[in-house]
Scaffold this motif. Structure first.
Motif, mmCIF file in Angstrom:
data_model
loop_
_atom_site.group_PDB
_atom_site.id
_atom_site.type_symbol
_atom_site.label_atom_id
_atom_site.label_comp_id
_atom_site.label_asym_id
_atom_site.label_seq_id
_atom_site.Cartn_x
_atom_site.Cartn_y
_atom_site.Cartn_z
ATOM 1 N N TRP A 1 0.804 -1.300 -0.068
ATOM 2 C CA TRP A 1 -0.252 0.166 0.062
ATOM 3 C C TRP A 1 1.054 1.358 0.047
ATOM 4 O O TRP A 1 0.457 2.079 -0.625
ATOM 5 C CB TRP A 1 -0.881 0.000 1.150
ATOM 6 N N ARG A 2 1.893 1.240 0.752
ATOM 7 C CA ARG A 2 2.903 2.302 0.733
ATOM 8 C C ARG A 2 3.561 2.735 -0.535
ATOM 9 O O ARG A 2 3.588 3.814 -0.939
ATOM 10 C CB ARG A 2 3.915 2.017 1.867
ATOM 11 N N ARG A 3 3.926 1.571 -1.165
ATOM 12 C CA ARG A 3 4.737 1.603 -2.389
ATOM 13 C C ARG A 3 3.859 2.057 -3.570
ATOM 14 O O ARG A 3 4.235 2.440 -4.747
ATOM 15 C CB ARG A 3 5.422 0.551 -2.686
ATOM 16 N N ALA A 4 2.601 1.525 -3.448
ATOM 17 C CA ALA A 4 1.550 1.812 -4.590
ATOM 18 C C ALA A 4 1.463 3.268 -4.826
ATOM 19 O O ALA A 4 0.699 3.660 -5.729
ATOM 20 C CB ALA A 4 0.246 1.134 -4.185
ATOM 21 N N HIS A 5 1.553 4.011 -3.838
ATOM 22 C CA HIS A 5 1.424 5.620 -3.901
ATOM 23 C C HIS A 5 2.221 6.127 -5.324
ATOM 24 O O HIS A 5 2.132 7.381 -5.993
ATOM 25 C CB HIS A 5 1.830 6.246 -2.952
ATOM 26 N N TYR A 6 3.542 5.480 -5.232
ATOM 27 C CA TYR A 6 4.307 5.809 -6.310
ATOM 28 C C TYR A 6 5.097 4.973 -7.182
ATOM 29 O O TYR A 6 5.830 5.341 -8.099
ATOM 30 C CB TYR A 6 5.621 6.609 -5.843
ATOM 31 N N GLU A 7 4.727 3.584 -6.954
ATOM 32 C CA GLU A 7 5.057 2.514 -7.875
ATOM 33 C C GLU A 7 3.916 1.817 -8.387
ATOM 34 O O GLU A 7 3.315 1.087 -7.777
ATOM 35 C CB GLU A 7 6.028 1.478 -6.980
ATOM 36 N N GLN A 8 3.884 1.741 -9.733
ATOM 37 C CA GLN A 8 2.630 1.104 -10.278
ATOM 38 C C GLN A 8 2.785 -0.536 -10.327
ATOM 39 O O GLN A 8 1.626 -1.078 -10.047
ATOM 40 C CB GLN A 8 2.738 1.442 -11.869
ATOM 41 N N GLY A 9 3.752 -1.081 -10.006
ATOM 42 C CA GLY A 9 4.073 -2.509 -9.880
ATOM 43 C C GLY A 9 3.605 -2.988 -8.855
ATOM 44 O O GLY A 9 3.230 -4.182 -8.597
ATOM 45 N N ALA A 10 3.308 -2.192 -7.549
ATOM 46 C CA ALA A 10 2.795 -2.675 -6.376
ATOM 47 C C ALA A 10 1.356 -2.665 -6.318
ATOM 48 O O ALA A 10 0.764 -3.234 -5.386
ATOM 49 C CB ALA A 10 3.268 -1.599 -5.318
ATOM 50 N N VAL A 11 0.726 -2.271 -7.400
ATOM 51 C CA VAL A 11 -0.638 -2.110 -7.528
ATOM 52 C C VAL A 11 -1.558 -3.551 -7.327
ATOM 53 O O VAL A 11 -2.333 -3.655 -6.586
ATOM 54 C CB VAL A 11 -1.249 -1.227 -8.531
ATOM 55 N N ALA A 12 -0.618 -4.207 -8.225
ATOM 56 C CA ALA A 12 -1.229 -5.724 -8.471
ATOM 57 C C ALA A 12 -1.201 -6.549 -7.023
ATOM 58 O O ALA A 12 -1.968 -7.431 -6.979
ATOM 59 C CB ALA A 12 -0.644 -6.472 -9.450
ATOM 60 N N GLU A 13 -0.141 -6.001 -6.234
ATOM 61 C CA GLU A 13 -0.178 -6.835 -4.631
ATOM 62 C C GLU A 13 -1.282 -6.614 -3.884
ATOM 63 O O GLU A 13 -1.561 -7.438 -2.849
ATOM 64 C CB GLU A 13 1.057 -6.367 -4.258
ATOM 65 N N LEU A 14 -2.173 -5.472 -4.106
ATOM 66 C CA LEU A 14 -3.228 -4.970 -3.228
ATOM 67 C C LEU A 14 -4.437 -6.159 -3.567
ATOM 68 O O LEU A 14 -4.787 -6.470 -4.648
ATOM 69 C CB LEU A 14 -3.439 -3.744 -3.346
ATOM 70 N N PRO A 15 -5.462 -6.096 -2.396
ATOM 71 C CA PRO A 15 -6.699 -6.480 -2.394
ATOM 72 C C PRO A 15 -7.369 -5.725 -3.866
ATOM 73 O O PRO A 15 -7.155 -4.464 -4.012
ATOM 74 C CB PRO A 15 -7.369 -6.262 -1.486
ATOM 75 N N PHE A 16 -8.073 -6.390 -4.660
ATOM 76 C CA PHE A 16 -8.609 -5.828 -5.895
ATOM 77 C C PHE A 16 -9.329 -4.504 -5.641
ATOM 78 O O PHE A 16 -9.180 -3.516 -6.516
ATOM 79 C CB PHE A 16 -9.568 -6.779 -6.418
ATOM 80 N N THR A 17 -10.148 -4.435 -4.638
ATOM 81 C CA THR A 17 -11.168 -3.083 -4.507
ATOM 82 C C THR A 17 -10.085 -1.963 -4.143
ATOM 83 O O THR A 17 -10.360 -0.861 -4.489
ATOM 84 C CB THR A 17 -11.859 -3.255 -3.477
ATOM 85 N N VAL A 18 -8.965 -2.263 -3.467
ATOM 86 C CA VAL A 18 -8.095 -1.305 -3.114
ATOM 87 C C VAL A 18 -7.272 -0.848 -4.562
ATOM 88 O O VAL A 18 -6.943 0.431 -4.723
ATOM 89 C CB VAL A 18 -7.233 -1.491 -1.877
ATOM 90 N N ALA A 19 -6.589 -1.808 -4.957
ATOM 91 C CA ALA A 19 -6.050 -1.685 -6.376
ATOM 92 C C ALA A 19 -6.764 -0.842 -7.288
ATOM 93 O O ALA A 19 -5.976 -0.131 -8.063
ATOM 94 C CB ALA A 19 -5.486 -2.910 -6.775
#
Length: 495
Positions: A193-211
């Motif tokens: 979640w922290r990395r997804a703010h600036y790293e597109q690759g981290a988005v897929a690691e999150l639960p779908f509704t959050v991603a």
């Protein structure tokens, strides 16, 4: 005195059955013939009336197959009025509440905890129930990411503190209440979640509704995002996005029967026809799973299934009544003896896969057809009617047909008749009935049909209040004694 006591017991039994029907079918949402406000006011009255007059039975309703909306309302009502219960009642209620919360979807429970906080319910028992539920969650870090505001509200309300040396819980606390303080998190989802703010690759690691929110922020193409996120989707999320992803690993047969019926009805006719083998096979497989040990045990079964225009439901419950009828059609085929099922749609259609909401509701004519002997001249052992009860072509014919049939042609009750109704009638505080002598039960999911047929027999008037209370006691004992090996309502878990 004995007569008055028996009358009071009979009234209590009728009230409990009325409440059970409402708690199974009503969700406070708009129906075809009544608005959301009417539904909510009607439910408000019923909950208050039954809680005040029959508190023990009100709590016991948590052990029945009621819907999640009313289960949460019962829990809230019991917690808010704990002072009205005896010490023994509070102990039983606490066990029932804990068992029901363990079976509710987590998002529903977090929403309930928010209502508890807004209502100012902060007694010791309530805090203990909330703490125990949070402690039993398999991954509180996952919940903190997916249901952030809910976890934060619950933790604040119960003053949740991390035990000495409990690093994961301490991290969750920092994530919720001091975001940005830690440079990184040990918990993989928190750090994703922290990395997804600036790293597109981290988005897929999150639960779908959050991603989904992060994908939109990064401007990712929908098709690309869905393919990357697919491994972390739940079964329901895969089903919802199947039209876009076209992934071959979407196992339709693994879906709950009624939810699968909703999916099928949402497809255009062309797709239904083109995928006939796949869809019909999935519906039959789901029906066999739902029937379980009851498969083939109902003998000769004839069914009247409502696909009139009112089965289109409402904007909030789109095609829900028709989906229940379609699911019941496949389930009854499995429950009947092999080759001994006959399903009749009110529209006269013979292709269940292509049904659509259309026309009036000629229940009386279809009931006449259903009571005709089947192959070999044998009368049906069971007649099941799945309808909202608005018999209007002509009005009231179904009830009259069933009355005459029972009085003149079948006084020995060779054929068992039951009406299951998927629509709550706000004006009548119950589901609409076809006739006084026809047992009627509310239904929300077709999977509950065998249990609902058992409840419906109490409404027929041939069993007393004592039998109903004994049935409720058995359901409560079974409910509290079960140890679920799989939380079937865990919609947040990755399938």
């Amino acid at each position: 005195m004995r007569t008055s006591e028996n009358s009071a017991d009979l009234v209590a039994a009728e009230d409990v059955l009325l409440f059970a029907n409402a708690a199974i079918t009503a969700t406070g949402q708009r129906e075809f013939r009544s608005g959301a406000l009417d539904q909510q006011l009607s439910l408000d009255f019923l909950h208050t009336y039954v809680r005040v007059n029959y508190r023990r039975l009100y709590a016991a309703s948590l052990a029945l197959d009621i819907n999640d909306h009313n289960a949460a309302r019962i829990v809230l009502g019991l917690l808010a009025t704990a002072g009205e219960a005896s010490a023994e009642e509070r102990r039983t209620e606490g066990r029932l509440i804990a068992a029901r919360l363990a079976r509710l979807p987590p998002q529903r429970v977090y929403r309930l905890f928010g209502e508890v906080r807004r209502a100012g319910i902060n007694n010791r028992r309530t805090r203990a129930i909330m703490r125990d539920w949070l402690a039993a969650r398999p991954d509180l870090g996952h919940d903190a990411v997916k249901y952030r505001s809910g976890v934060k509200t619950a933790a604040r309300h119960v003053h949740l503190r991390s035990p000495q040396g409990a690093e994961p819980l301490a991290e969750v606390g920092a994530f919720l209440f001091r975001p940005g303080k830690l440079p990184r998190y040990e918990h993989p989802l928190l750090d994703a979640w922290r990395r997804a703010h600036y790293e597109q690759g981290a988005v897929a690691e999150l639960p779908f509704t959050v991603a989904e929110g992060f994908a939109a922020r990064h401007g990712m193409k929908r098709e690309v995002f869905l393919k990357r996120a697919a491994p972390r989707m739940t079964r329901l999320e895969r089903l919802r996005t199947h039209a876009v992803t076209q992934r071959p690993d979407v196992d339709l047969a693994a879906m709950p029967l009624t939810r699968l019926a909703l999916y099928v009805l949402a497809l255009p006719f062309e797709q239904r026809a083109a995928r006939r083998t796949e869809l019909t096979g999935a519906l039959r497989t789901a029906a066999r799973r739902a029937a379980g040990k009851h498969a083939g045990s109902w003998g000769r079964v004839h069914a009247v299934l409502d696909d009139s225009f009112s089965s289109s439901g409402s904007g909030q419950k789109r095609r829900r009544p028709l989906a229940v009828a379609l699911a019941c059609h496949h389930l009854l085929e499995v429950l009947a003896a092999p080759g001994a099922y006959r399903g009749l749609w009110t529209s006269g259609r013979g292709d269940a896969l292509l049904v659509r909401p259309w026309g009036p509701t000629p229940l009386g004519m279809r009931v006449l057809d259903a009571l005709e002997p089947g192959p070999g001249g044998a009368e049906p052992d069971r007649l099941v009617i799945v309808s909202d009860g608005w018999d209007n072509a002509p009005a009231g014919l179904a009830g009259e047909v069933l009355r005459v049939w029972r009085a003149r042609l079948d006084p020995g009750r060779r054929t068992a008749v039951v009406h299951v109704n998927p629509v709550y009638d706000a004006d009548g505080f119950d589901v609409r009935r076809l006739a006084a002598g026809v047992p009627t039960a509310g239904i929300r999911d077709a999977e509950d049909l065998p249990a609902l047929v058992e409840i419906a027999r109490f409404a027929e008037g041939r069993t007393g209040a004592a039998e109903l209370h004994a049935y409720l006691d058995r359901r409560v004992a079974l409910f509290l004694g079960e140890k679920a090996t799989e939380n079937e309502t865990e919609k947040g878990a990755v399938a």
